[in-house]
Design an enzyme around this catalytic site. Sequence first.
Site: not given
Length: 467
Positions: A27, A120, A345, A363-365, A368, A384
């Site tokens: 986060h 957040d 990454q 969600w980040n992955s 990206e 999520d």
Amino acid sequence: MSTNSSNNVVHLDEVIVAMVPFPDFSHLNQLFVLARFIASHNIPVHFICLADRNQDLKHRVQGGLSASNIHFHDLLVPSSLDAGNGLPSIVIFMKKLVEPIRRTCIDISTNAKRLVIIHDSIMMDHIRDAHSLIPNVESYKFHAISAFAIYSGLRQSIDHLVVDDDDDDDDHEKMIKQMHDEFPLLDRCCGPYAAALVRKEHEWKLNSGNIMNSCREVESKYLDLLAHTTDRQYWAVGPLHMLLESRDSSNMTKNECIEFLDKQDVNSVIYVSFGTTTTLTQEQVNELALGLEQSNCSFIWVLRQADKKMETENFEENDEKIELPIGFEDRVDGRGLVVKNWAPQLEILGHTSTGGFLSHCGWNSCLESISMGVPLAAWPINYDQPFNAVFVTNLLKIATSVRSWARREELVTASTIEKAVNKLMGTTEGIEMRQRAVELSNKIKNSVSRGGDARKEIESFISCIIK
């Protein structure tokens, strides 16, 4: 804030931004990128987080305008976490942070004509008192997950959710019915309190708007649906990792992963990583190793324990060491690389040799991978992630599912993993997924470039907070 020495007049900053992240790396990394971008516009930004997290973040800021405009405020971990009403220790821990965050926001506000808090969405209670105690404050909710996941959670948590765009909403309902028990349920992914938290977020009236780490090229439909459920504005300012100019890496030591990729063919390597919040069992690690071995595909596998949620001895820690099968690394030598610590990454996904990403679908992955034009093998675990897996698999059609969500409690066998990897990396269907991912990537890159729609949206938000 500055002082005129001749008459001791204090000059307040017009606007100061206070960032209040949820202190989990998945986060806070997103908010920190946003903090750096806002600071680059010559706006003072105060980042309020745990001391150890801030220490890590300070190392990433090297010179420039954004560095001089970011100020870190360390929250010290409470010395003891008394048991309370059977609540999980993480909940008790977070309650202990309410008072220091409130006090810090009040202190910061004295230096500005207006304080803007970006927090957040999980941290609502931590900034509630700021609105009653600080006269010159406004706040914005930051959402670290996808619009699709948020909207799906709303649909499951709020009866008769009001949405103006009925046709698009009908499409969502139709997909849910077609998927039957393959569509995730909020309480199964996030626990029994998730629906109550979703309702609380939806009913929260103290925020002036919502910020999403997403972009309209990827989630236009669901961003619009969310906007129709509230009178608060939504800004899609992502993918956040593309906001900052990339650093010149010519003088940096090349990572072993990049050296490995340099020796491989184009689109031949699958990258395997489950992020910072997942620890696989020893039995599952064995199956994954065997599946990768049997696939005969080149791979980079990041094998590590989940990061500790917070640095405190009172939390349970899993010190069990994960081992690879005996002889595995020797048998895959030359075509497989196992990394047992941090891996770059974004650089890996951006390398021409990387052709797929076996991911937990955080969600980040997902963002990206999409932004780099890399299709996914979706293996969601919790939170999520199952919703994101549905999104990239069923809607964007840039992913294949590793295993049925309805059978999520079962061990994923080596043969299942081998089949999913080979489908993504070695079939016509996999090539088509990659082509769609590349098309999306090109749209995103155009959008975040100067003059693009995503760049205009983030600049619109900047203009709003300094108005």
